[in-house]
Design an enzyme around this catalytic site. Sequence first.
Site, short mmCIF file in Angstrom:
data_model
loop_
_atom_site.label_atom_id
_atom_site.label_comp_id
_atom_site.label_asym_id
_atom_site.label_seq_id
_atom_site.Cartn_x
_atom_site.Cartn_y
_atom_site.Cartn_z
N TRP A 1 -2.48 13.82 -21.71
CA TRP A 1 -1.56 13.63 -22.58
C TRP A 1 -0.85 14.94 -23.04
CZ3 TRP A 1 0.76 9.55 -21.49
CH2 TRP A 1 -0.01 8.32 -20.99
N ASP B 1 -0.69 14.89 -32.02
CA ASP B 1 -0.95 13.80 -31.72
C ASP B 1 -2.28 13.13 -32.01
OD1 ASP B 1 -0.87 11.56 -30.18
OD2 ASP B 1 -0.68 12.23 -28.34
N LYS C 1 -4.16 1.50 -30.52
CA LYS C 1 -5.50 1.83 -30.01
C LYS C 1 -6.27 1.41 -31.30
CE LYS C 1 -3.56 5.25 -26.98
NZ LYS C 1 -4.14 4.69 -25.62
#
Length: 373
Positions: free
Chosen positions: A107, A176, A200
Amino acid sequence: MTSRNSIVNFGPGPAKMPIEVLERAQKSLINFENTGIGILELSHRSTEFARILRSAETTLREILSIPNTYRVLFLHGGGCGQFAAIPLNLMGLKVDRVADYLVTGYWSAAAAKEATKYGRVNAVLPKAKRYTTIPTKDTWTLSSEASYAYYCANETIDGVEFPFVPETNGTPIVCDMSSNFLSKHFDISKFGVVFAGAQKNVGCAGVAVVIAREDLIGQGTSKIPCIWDYQKQTTMESCVNTPPTFSIYVMSLMFDWIKSHGGTKGMGTLNDAKARLLYNTIDESNGFYVSTVDREYRSWMNVPFRIGGFGGDEAREKQFIAEAEKRGLTHLKGHRSVGGLRASLYNAITYEDVKKLTDFMDDFQLNNEERIN
């Protein structure tokens, strides 16, 4: 019909949510707070939704002790939307339009690639063939001209998690936190911007929360799409257009749930215990199960592992997944880019859920160890 109580969802996101939150959301679908209107029908310009926004922000500020010098936004596009929003808003903080990116997994690599559309990306870390660790600091190459330094606190796919906040010599830090947001305590004052997709640890898909230091807002290019313009969204209180109202509502419920369970300190204690239980099972299996990440940088949230060695035994891993599903242990397949197995241990996963998994792992090893050897 399969009972919810018979299934444990170890998926990487969308992920398991607490039953209390789901039941509150379910009730609100038909009649939100006795308005006679379901939450999905509620206008984003209504006083009721304004209260939801205020409640979400207020509770999050309490959980993280967010100073008044930071703004909280609830935006479309999830985490990937922020891969573009970050450089669009921040790349121009310095004239060279360069940003430092610490790439430690899938990511952060995707975020760095997206950022190249808006400026120059400086790769701080040596390029890796596989993401299994965080390179030592003597190998880092930070730019003195960087507008910001970007990293992913926890790599969902690769299972690499930073146990520290990188030192960037004063360059604003962008992080992030999509897969470990509110899973443990952190000091927001160390960051310029933190963002996280909800699906999540803090809700359902459809919204990203952004916490941005106010002195970094309003420095972006005039070509920023209005929905990702931090200045416009701050002025319009996250309502430049119709925001993801239901996702924000569910996020607000999750913030309440986390606060009622001890906040980030309570979550941290629980998540530490869950991760220890699973990693101990892996490490004490005499090589039957193998962790793919250096011990120091193992994720609390996403645990990738293989059977029979670092390269894995694909046939046995498929068998593991099939037998686990018969026990009600679902979504244990690793990401297609790395293969193997992965268990995600987000906030709503209980210690008892993980114990069910480790008990199954012990049984599976007992029944298959000789075939591996």
